[in-house]
Design a protein around this motif. Structure first.
Motif, mmCIF file in Angstrom:
data_model
loop_
_atom_site.group_PDB
_atom_site.id
_atom_site.type_symbol
_atom_site.label_atom_id
_atom_site.label_comp_id
_atom_site.label_asym_id
_atom_site.label_seq_id
_atom_site.Cartn_x
_atom_site.Cartn_y
_atom_site.Cartn_z
ATOM 1 N N TYR A 1 47.803 -100.975 104.337
ATOM 2 C CA TYR A 1 48.361 -102.205 104.889
ATOM 3 C C TYR A 1 49.854 -102.388 104.648
ATOM 4 O O TYR A 1 50.517 -103.086 105.414
ATOM 5 C CB TYR A 1 47.599 -103.418 104.333
ATOM 6 C CG TYR A 1 46.191 -103.504 104.856
ATOM 7 C CD1 TYR A 1 45.931 -103.959 106.139
ATOM 8 C CD2 TYR A 1 45.114 -103.107 104.072
ATOM 9 C CE1 TYR A 1 44.644 -104.021 106.641
ATOM 10 C CE2 TYR A 1 43.815 -103.162 104.553
ATOM 11 C CZ TYR A 1 43.582 -103.627 105.835
ATOM 12 O OH TYR A 1 42.309 -103.675 106.316
ATOM 13 N N GLY A 2 50.398 -101.777 103.592
ATOM 14 C CA GLY A 2 51.815 -101.976 103.290
ATOM 15 C C GLY A 2 52.742 -101.633 104.445
ATOM 16 O O GLY A 2 53.512 -102.488 104.915
ATOM 17 N N PRO A 3 52.706 -100.390 104.962
ATOM 18 C CA PRO A 3 53.590 -100.039 106.086
ATOM 19 C C PRO A 3 53.301 -100.851 107.347
ATOM 20 O O PRO A 3 54.215 -101.183 108.098
ATOM 21 C CB PRO A 3 53.293 -98.554 106.316
ATOM 22 C CG PRO A 3 52.635 -98.067 105.086
ATOM 23 C CD PRO A 3 51.945 -99.235 104.468
ATOM 24 N N LEU A 4 52.040 -101.168 107.571
ATOM 25 C CA LEU A 4 51.663 -101.954 108.741
ATOM 26 C C LEU A 4 52.345 -103.314 108.713
ATOM 27 O O LEU A 4 52.955 -103.759 109.692
ATOM 28 C CB LEU A 4 50.137 -102.126 108.778
ATOM 29 C CG LEU A 4 49.568 -102.809 110.017
ATOM 30 C CD1 LEU A 4 49.433 -101.820 111.157
ATOM 31 C CD2 LEU A 4 48.197 -103.421 109.697
ATOM 32 N N LEU A 5 52.268 -103.988 107.555
ATOM 33 C CA LEU A 5 52.858 -105.314 107.417
ATOM 34 C C LEU A 5 54.378 -105.260 107.445
ATOM 35 O O LEU A 5 55.029 -106.158 107.984
ATOM 36 C CB LEU A 5 52.374 -105.979 106.125
ATOM 37 C CG LEU A 5 50.889 -106.344 106.099
ATOM 38 C CD1 LEU A 5 50.474 -106.804 104.709
ATOM 39 C CD2 LEU A 5 50.576 -107.437 107.114
ATOM 40 N N ARG A 6 54.958 -104.202 106.877
ATOM 41 C CA ARG A 6 56.420 -104.069 106.920
ATOM 42 C C ARG A 6 56.908 -103.920 108.354
ATOM 43 O O ARG A 6 57.954 -104.478 108.731
ATOM 44 C CB ARG A 6 56.877 -102.886 106.070
ATOM 45 C CG ARG A 6 56.795 -103.143 104.571
ATOM 46 C CD ARG A 6 57.604 -102.117 103.792
ATOM 47 N NE ARG A 6 57.103 -100.758 103.936
ATOM 48 C CZ ARG A 6 56.146 -100.230 103.190
ATOM 49 N NH1 ARG A 6 55.572 -100.953 102.221
ATOM 50 N NH2 ARG A 6 55.746 -98.984 103.364
ATOM 51 N N GLY A 7 56.158 -103.168 109.169
ATOM 52 C CA GLY A 7 56.529 -103.030 110.574
ATOM 53 C C GLY A 7 56.496 -104.356 111.301
ATOM 54 O O GLY A 7 57.398 -104.682 112.099
ATOM 55 N N ASP B 1 55.108 -98.312 112.906
ATOM 56 C CA ASP B 1 55.362 -98.533 114.334
ATOM 57 C C ASP B 1 54.216 -99.275 115.005
ATOM 58 O O ASP B 1 54.439 -100.060 115.943
ATOM 59 C CB ASP B 1 55.575 -97.193 115.043
ATOM 60 C CG ASP B 1 56.895 -96.537 114.666
ATOM 61 O OD1 ASP B 1 57.748 -97.215 114.054
ATOM 62 O OD2 ASP B 1 57.070 -95.344 114.979
ATOM 63 N N TRP B 2 52.995 -99.036 114.556
ATOM 64 C CA TRP B 2 51.837 -99.752 115.099
ATOM 65 C C TRP B 2 51.992 -101.247 114.858
ATOM 66 O O TRP B 2 51.823 -102.069 115.771
ATOM 67 C CB TRP B 2 50.561 -99.208 114.454
ATOM 68 C CG TRP B 2 49.275 -99.682 115.093
ATOM 69 C CD1 TRP B 2 49.105 -100.119 116.368
ATOM 70 C CD2 TRP B 2 47.993 -99.752 114.468
ATOM 71 N NE1 TRP B 2 47.779 -100.460 116.582
ATOM 72 C CE2 TRP B 2 47.073 -100.240 115.429
ATOM 73 C CE3 TRP B 2 47.520 -99.437 113.190
ATOM 74 C CZ2 TRP B 2 45.725 -100.434 115.142
ATOM 75 C CZ3 TRP B 2 46.180 -99.625 112.906
ATOM 76 C CH2 TRP B 2 45.290 -100.115 113.878
ATOM 77 N N GLY B 3 52.321 -101.606 113.615
ATOM 78 C CA GLY B 3 52.522 -103.016 113.292
ATOM 79 C C GLY B 3 53.701 -103.611 114.035
ATOM 80 O O GLY B 3 53.637 -104.743 114.540
ATOM 81 N N SER B 4 54.784 -102.842 114.124
ATOM 82 C CA SER B 4 55.981 -103.322 114.806
ATOM 83 C C SER B 4 55.706 -103.602 116.285
ATOM 84 O O SER B 4 56.104 -104.647 116.818
ATOM 85 C CB SER B 4 57.094 -102.279 114.666
ATOM 86 O OG SER B 4 58.250 -102.679 115.365
ATOM 87 N N LEU B 5 55.023 -102.681 116.951
ATOM 88 C CA LEU B 5 54.732 -102.863 118.374
ATOM 89 C C LEU B 5 53.804 -104.054 118.606
ATOM 90 O O LEU B 5 53.985 -104.813 119.573
ATOM 91 C CB LEU B 5 54.114 -101.593 118.950
ATOM 92 C CG LEU B 5 53.796 -101.624 120.445
ATOM 93 C CD1 LEU B 5 55.058 -101.885 121.262
ATOM 94 C CD2 LEU B 5 53.139 -100.315 120.887
ATOM 95 N N ALA B 6 52.827 -104.229 117.727
ATOM 96 C CA ALA B 6 51.930 -105.382 117.862
ATOM 97 C C ALA B 6 52.719 -106.688 117.787
ATOM 98 O O ALA B 6 52.504 -107.614 118.581
ATOM 99 C CB ALA B 6 50.857 -105.337 116.775
ATOM 100 N N ALA B 7 53.659 -106.768 116.833
ATOM 101 C CA ALA B 7 54.458 -107.979 116.679
ATOM 102 C C ALA B 7 55.383 -108.199 117.884
ATOM 103 O O ALA B 7 55.495 -109.318 118.397
ATOM 104 C CB ALA B 7 55.272 -107.886 115.393
#
Length: 318
Positions: free
Chosen positions: A74-80, A285-291
Protein backbone atom coordinates in the motif's frame (compact mmCIF):
# COMPACT_ATOMS: atom_id res chain seq x y z
CA UNK A 1 -14.67 29.55 19.54
CA UNK A 2 -14.41 32.90 17.78
CA UNK A 3 -16.28 33.37 14.53
CA UNK A 4 -16.32 35.86 11.68
CA UNK A 5 -18.89 37.99 13.52
CA UNK A 6 -16.55 38.36 16.50
CA UNK A 7 -13.68 39.45 14.25
CA UNK A 8 -15.91 41.93 12.40
CA UNK A 9 -17.15 43.44 15.67
CA UNK A 10 -13.66 43.97 17.06
CA UNK A 11 -12.28 45.26 13.75
CA UNK A 12 -15.23 47.59 13.23
CA UNK A 13 -15.91 46.29 9.73
CA UNK A 14 -18.61 44.28 8.01
CA UNK A 15 -18.75 40.48 8.00
CA UNK A 16 -18.23 40.47 4.23
CA UNK A 17 -15.03 42.52 4.64
CA UNK A 18 -13.70 39.96 7.11
CA UNK A 19 -14.61 37.14 4.72
CA UNK A 20 -12.80 38.88 1.86
CA UNK A 21 -9.72 39.40 4.02
CA UNK A 22 -9.57 35.82 5.26
CA UNK A 23 -9.94 34.45 1.74
CA UNK A 24 -7.29 36.70 0.19
CA UNK A 25 -9.70 38.71 -1.94
CA UNK A 26 -8.34 41.86 -3.66
CA UNK A 27 -11.52 43.66 -2.57
CA UNK A 28 -9.81 44.74 0.69
CA UNK A 29 -6.60 46.72 1.14
CA UNK A 30 -3.44 45.07 2.43
CA UNK A 31 -3.63 47.27 5.55
CA UNK A 32 -7.19 46.10 6.32
CA UNK A 33 -6.29 42.47 5.64
CA UNK A 34 -3.27 42.65 7.95
CA UNK A 35 -5.34 44.17 10.77
CA UNK A 36 -8.08 41.55 10.40
CA UNK A 37 -5.59 38.67 10.28
CA UNK A 38 -3.94 39.87 13.50
CA UNK A 39 -7.33 39.95 15.24
CA UNK A 40 -8.22 36.50 13.85
CA UNK A 41 -4.94 35.04 15.11
CA UNK A 42 -5.35 36.61 18.55
CA UNK A 43 -8.90 35.23 18.83
CA UNK A 44 -7.67 31.78 17.64
CA UNK A 45 -10.13 31.84 14.77
CA UNK A 46 -10.48 28.53 12.92
CA UNK A 47 -12.33 28.47 9.56
CA UNK A 48 -15.55 26.46 9.58
CA UNK A 49 -14.85 23.74 7.01
CA UNK A 50 -18.47 22.58 6.99
CA UNK A 51 -19.72 26.06 6.19
CA UNK A 52 -17.13 26.48 3.45
CA UNK A 53 -18.14 23.14 1.97
CA UNK A 54 -21.80 24.19 1.83
CA UNK A 55 -20.83 27.40 0.07
CA UNK A 56 -18.39 26.13 -2.53
CA UNK A 57 -19.73 22.55 -2.68
CA UNK A 58 -16.29 20.99 -2.44
CA UNK A 59 -13.88 19.93 0.29
CA UNK A 60 -10.70 19.45 -1.78
CA UNK A 61 -10.37 16.06 -0.09
CA UNK A 62 -10.39 12.67 -1.80
CA UNK A 63 -10.95 9.42 0.08
CA UNK A 64 -9.34 6.11 -0.81
CA UNK A 65 -11.19 3.12 0.62
CA UNK A 66 -8.95 0.14 1.40
CA UNK A 67 -9.56 -3.32 2.79
CA UNK A 68 -6.29 -3.12 4.73
CA UNK A 69 -3.25 -0.89 5.29
CA UNK A 70 -0.70 -3.54 6.20
CA UNK A 71 2.19 -5.03 4.28
CA UNK A 72 4.48 -3.66 1.58
CA UNK A 73 1.88 -3.11 -1.13
CA UNK A 74 0.00 0.00 0.00
CA UNK A 75 2.86 2.46 0.59
CA UNK A 76 3.75 3.15 -3.08
CA UNK A 77 0.08 3.03 -4.07
CA UNK A 78 -0.85 5.75 -1.58
CA UNK A 79 2.20 7.86 -2.44
CA UNK A 80 1.15 7.83 -6.09
CA UNK A 81 -2.35 8.98 -5.18
CA UNK A 82 -1.14 11.64 -2.77
CA UNK A 83 1.32 13.19 -5.20
CA UNK A 84 -1.21 13.35 -8.04
CA UNK A 85 -3.78 14.96 -5.74
CA UNK A 86 -1.39 17.37 -4.03
CA UNK A 87 -0.27 18.64 -7.44
CA UNK A 88 -3.88 19.75 -8.00
CA UNK A 89 -4.46 21.18 -4.52
CA UNK A 90 -6.29 18.17 -3.10
CA UNK A 91 -5.62 16.16 0.05
CA UNK A 92 -5.97 12.40 0.51
CA UNK A 93 -7.46 10.49 3.41
CA UNK A 94 -7.31 6.69 3.69
CA UNK A 95 -10.47 4.97 4.93
CA UNK A 96 -11.34 1.46 6.02
CA UNK A 97 -14.45 -0.19 7.41
CA UNK A 98 -18.14 0.00 6.60
CA UNK A 99 -18.76 3.11 8.73
CA UNK A 100 -16.31 5.08 6.59
CA UNK A 101 -18.67 4.74 3.63
CA UNK A 102 -20.65 7.62 5.18
CA UNK A 103 -17.87 9.99 4.11
CA UNK A 104 -19.16 9.72 0.55
CA UNK A 105 -22.82 10.07 1.44
CA UNK A 106 -22.22 13.01 3.79
CA UNK A 107 -20.00 14.73 1.20
CA UNK A 108 -17.06 14.99 3.56
CA UNK A 109 -14.99 14.07 0.51
CA UNK A 110 -15.35 15.10 -3.12
CA UNK A 111 -14.97 11.59 -4.51
CA UNK A 112 -13.75 8.10 -3.72
CA UNK A 113 -11.12 5.67 -4.95
CA UNK A 114 -12.32 2.15 -4.20
CA UNK A 115 -10.02 -0.79 -3.46
CA UNK A 116 -12.18 -2.49 -0.86
CA UNK A 117 -14.43 -5.48 -1.41
CA UNK A 118 -16.51 -4.39 1.59
CA UNK A 119 -18.40 -2.22 -0.91
CA UNK A 120 -20.97 -4.19 -2.85
CA UNK A 121 -21.49 -3.40 -6.51
CA UNK A 122 -25.07 -2.42 -5.70
CA UNK A 123 -23.92 0.08 -3.08
CA UNK A 124 -21.49 1.77 -5.46
CA UNK A 125 -24.04 1.94 -8.26
CA UNK A 126 -26.50 3.50 -5.82
CA UNK A 127 -23.95 6.19 -4.91
CA UNK A 128 -23.26 6.77 -8.59
CA UNK A 129 -26.97 7.30 -9.24
CA UNK A 130 -26.85 10.01 -6.56
CA UNK A 131 -24.04 11.71 -8.53
CA UNK A 132 -21.09 10.67 -6.37
CA UNK A 133 -17.89 10.29 -8.40
CA UNK A 134 -15.72 7.19 -7.98
CA UNK A 135 -12.81 5.33 -9.50
CA UNK A 136 -12.76 1.59 -8.85
CA UNK A 137 -9.57 -0.47 -8.80
CA UNK A 138 -11.08 -3.81 -7.86
CA UNK A 139 -14.12 -4.45 -10.08
CA UNK A 140 -15.82 -3.68 -13.38
CA UNK A 141 -18.92 -1.47 -13.23
CA UNK A 142 -20.81 0.39 -15.93
CA UNK A 143 -21.93 3.90 -14.93
CA UNK A 144 -21.06 7.41 -16.09
CA UNK A 145 -19.99 8.37 -12.57
CA UNK A 146 -17.73 5.34 -12.11
CA UNK A 147 -14.53 4.63 -14.00
CA UNK A 148 -12.14 1.73 -13.62
CA UNK A 149 -8.36 1.65 -13.40
CA UNK A 150 -7.60 -2.06 -13.35
CA UNK A 151 -4.55 -4.29 -13.55
CA UNK A 152 -4.05 -6.67 -16.45
CA UNK A 153 -4.56 -9.64 -14.16
CA UNK A 154 -5.27 -11.96 -17.05
CA UNK A 155 -2.06 -11.19 -18.90
CA UNK A 156 0.01 -11.24 -15.74
CA UNK A 157 -1.19 -14.65 -14.61
CA UNK A 158 -0.51 -16.17 -18.02
CA UNK A 159 3.02 -14.75 -18.04
CA UNK A 160 3.63 -16.37 -14.65
CA UNK A 161 2.38 -19.80 -15.72
CA UNK A 162 4.34 -19.75 -18.97
CA UNK A 163 7.49 -18.95 -16.99
CA UNK A 164 6.91 -21.75 -14.48
CA UNK A 165 6.19 -24.32 -17.20
CA UNK A 166 9.65 -23.77 -18.67
CA UNK A 167 10.71 -26.13 -15.89
CA UNK A 168 10.13 -29.88 -15.89
CA UNK A 169 7.23 -29.96 -13.44
CA UNK A 170 4.08 -32.05 -13.21
CA UNK A 171 2.32 -30.00 -10.52
CA UNK A 172 1.51 -26.31 -10.26
CA UNK A 173 0.37 -25.02 -6.90
CA UNK A 174 -1.47 -21.70 -6.84
CA UNK A 175 -1.82 -19.79 -3.57
CA UNK A 176 -4.88 -17.60 -4.01
CA UNK A 177 -6.01 -14.37 -2.39
CA UNK A 178 -8.98 -13.82 -0.09
CA UNK A 179 -12.44 -14.93 -1.13
CA UNK A 180 -14.24 -12.14 -2.95
CA UNK A 181 -11.04 -10.45 -4.17
CA UNK A 182 -11.42 -9.27 -7.77
CA UNK A 183 -7.70 -9.49 -8.52
CA UNK A 184 -7.42 -12.98 -7.07
CA UNK A 185 -10.45 -14.28 -8.96
CA UNK A 186 -9.23 -12.87 -12.28
CA UNK A 187 -5.75 -14.31 -11.80
CA UNK A 188 -6.94 -17.80 -10.89
CA UNK A 189 -9.39 -17.78 -13.82
CA UNK A 190 -6.48 -17.10 -16.16
CA UNK A 191 -4.37 -19.81 -14.54
CA UNK A 192 -7.12 -22.38 -15.11
CA UNK A 193 -7.54 -21.19 -18.70
CA UNK A 194 -3.82 -21.43 -19.42
CA UNK A 195 -3.33 -24.82 -17.77
CA UNK A 196 -6.27 -26.24 -19.68
CA UNK A 197 -3.78 -26.38 -22.57
CA UNK A 198 -1.57 -28.72 -20.51
CA UNK A 199 -3.76 -31.64 -19.34
CA UNK A 200 -0.68 -33.50 -18.10
CA UNK A 201 -0.04 -30.74 -15.48
CA UNK A 202 -1.90 -31.08 -12.19
CA UNK A 203 -3.28 -27.82 -10.78
CA UNK A 204 -3.62 -27.60 -7.00
CA UNK A 205 -5.26 -24.47 -5.55
CA UNK A 206 -4.55 -23.44 -1.95
CA UNK A 207 -6.52 -20.66 -0.28
CA UNK A 208 -4.59 -17.66 0.98
CA UNK A 209 -5.35 -14.09 2.03
CA UNK A 210 -2.57 -12.02 0.41
CA UNK A 211 -0.70 -11.90 3.74
CA UNK A 212 2.71 -13.43 4.44
CA UNK A 213 1.43 -15.83 7.10
CA UNK A 214 -0.94 -17.46 4.61
CA UNK A 215 2.07 -18.16 2.40
CA UNK A 216 3.76 -19.92 5.30
CA UNK A 217 0.63 -21.99 5.91
CA UNK A 218 0.46 -22.88 2.22
CA UNK A 219 4.10 -23.96 2.33
CA UNK A 220 3.38 -26.27 5.25
CA UNK A 221 0.66 -27.92 3.19
CA UNK A 222 2.80 -28.16 0.04
CA UNK A 223 5.97 -29.50 1.65
CA UNK A 224 4.41 -31.87 4.16
CA UNK A 225 4.38 -34.52 1.42
CA UNK A 226 6.68 -33.07 -1.22
CA UNK A 227 8.19 -35.76 -3.43
CA UNK A 228 8.80 -34.18 -6.84
CA UNK A 229 9.92 -30.85 -8.23
CA UNK A 230 6.90 -28.55 -8.54
CA UNK A 231 6.00 -24.94 -9.32
CA UNK A 232 4.22 -22.42 -7.11
CA UNK A 233 2.42 -19.32 -8.33
CA UNK A 234 1.58 -17.01 -5.45
CA UNK A 235 -1.05 -14.49 -6.46
CA UNK A 236 0.91 -11.79 -4.64
CA UNK A 237 4.50 -11.35 -3.49
CA UNK A 238 3.77 -11.21 0.22
CA UNK A 239 2.55 -14.79 0.24
CA UNK A 240 5.66 -15.75 -1.72
CA UNK A 241 7.71 -14.17 1.07
CA UNK A 242 5.90 -16.47 3.47
CA UNK A 243 6.98 -19.50 1.43
CA UNK A 244 10.58 -18.25 1.41
CA UNK A 245 10.44 -17.90 5.21
CA UNK A 246 9.18 -21.44 5.62
CA UNK A 247 11.87 -22.88 3.33
CA UNK A 248 14.67 -21.28 5.33
CA UNK A 249 14.38 -24.10 7.86
CA UNK A 250 14.32 -26.88 5.25
CA UNK A 251 16.75 -28.42 2.79
CA UNK A 252 14.66 -27.40 -0.23
CA UNK A 253 16.27 -24.87 -2.57
CA UNK A 254 14.20 -22.25 -4.41
CA UNK A 255 14.99 -22.34 -8.12
CA UNK A 256 16.23 -25.92 -7.90
CA UNK A 257 13.78 -28.08 -5.92
CA UNK A 258 10.83 -25.73 -6.26
CA UNK A 259 10.07 -22.87 -8.66
CA UNK A 260 8.17 -19.78 -7.52
CA UNK A 261 6.60 -16.75 -9.20
CA UNK A 262 4.81 -13.93 -7.36
CA UNK A 263 2.73 -10.93 -8.38
CA UNK A 264 3.22 -7.18 -7.61
CA UNK A 265 7.03 -6.81 -7.59
CA UNK A 266 7.08 -5.29 -4.10
CA UNK A 267 10.43 -3.84 -3.02
CA UNK A 268 11.20 -6.74 -0.68
CA UNK A 269 11.12 -9.21 -3.58
CA UNK A 270 14.38 -7.71 -4.85
CA UNK A 271 16.28 -8.62 -1.70
CA UNK A 272 15.41 -12.28 -1.12
CA UNK A 273 17.80 -14.92 -2.42
CA UNK A 274 17.37 -16.04 -5.07
CA UNK A 275 15.54 -12.97 -6.31
CA UNK A 276 11.83 -13.63 -6.71
CA UNK A 277 10.42 -13.81 -10.23
CA UNK A 278 7.27 -11.73 -10.21
CA UNK A 279 4.62 -10.06 -12.33
CA UNK A 280 5.59 -6.39 -12.37
CA UNK A 281 3.88 -3.03 -12.74
CA UNK A 282 4.22 0.34 -11.03
CA UNK A 283 2.02 0.45 -7.94
CA UNK A 284 2.86 4.16 -7.67
CA UNK A 285 1.65 4.81 -11.22
CA UNK A 286 -1.50 2.75 -10.61
CA UNK A 287 -2.41 4.93 -7.64
CA UNK A 288 -1.45 8.11 -9.48
CA UNK A 289 -3.61 7.30 -12.51
CA UNK A 290 -6.59 6.41 -10.33
CA UNK A 291 -6.34 9.79 -8.58
CA UNK A 292 -5.87 11.76 -11.80
CA UNK A 293 -8.86 10.08 -13.44
CA UNK A 294 -11.05 10.77 -10.42
CA UNK A 295 -10.20 14.48 -10.56
CA UNK A 296 -11.10 14.49 -14.26
CA UNK A 297 -14.38 12.77 -13.44
CA UNK A 298 -15.14 15.36 -10.76
CA UNK A 299 -14.44 18.11 -13.31
CA UNK A 300 -16.85 16.45 -15.77
CA UNK A 301 -14.07 15.72 -18.25
CA UNK A 302 -14.21 12.71 -20.56
CA UNK A 303 -12.59 9.75 -18.79
CA UNK A 304 -12.04 6.26 -20.20
CA UNK A 305 -11.58 3.04 -18.28
CA UNK A 306 -7.87 2.20 -18.08
CA UNK A 307 -5.86 -0.99 -17.78
CA UNK A 308 -2.42 -1.07 -16.16
CA UNK A 309 -0.04 -3.12 -18.26
CA UNK A 310 2.20 -5.69 -16.59
CA UNK A 311 5.43 -7.50 -17.42
CA UNK A 312 7.47 -10.32 -15.91
CA UNK A 313 10.59 -9.64 -13.86
CA UNK A 314 12.61 -12.85 -13.93
CA UNK A 315 14.77 -13.81 -10.96
CA UNK A 316 16.43 -16.98 -9.76
CA UNK A 317 13.27 -18.40 -8.22
CA UNK A 318 11.83 -19.58 -11.54
Amino acid sequence: MAGIKDIAKEAGVSISTVSYALNGSPKVTEETRSRIMKIANRLSYVPNAAARMLKVKETKIIGVFLADYGGYFYGPLLRGMRQALNDKGYELIACSGVQSHRLLLEKVIDGGIILDQAFSDEELLDYAEKNYKMVVMDRELQHNNIKGVLLDNNGGAKLAIKELLKNDVKKVYVVTGPEGSYDSSKRIESVREELANYPEIELIEIGGNFMKDSGELAAQQIFSNYNESSAIFCLNDEMAMGIYNYLQDTDYKVGKDVFIVGFDNIELSQYVSPRLSTVSYSTFDWGSLAAKNLLKLISNEVVENKKIEVSLTIGGSS
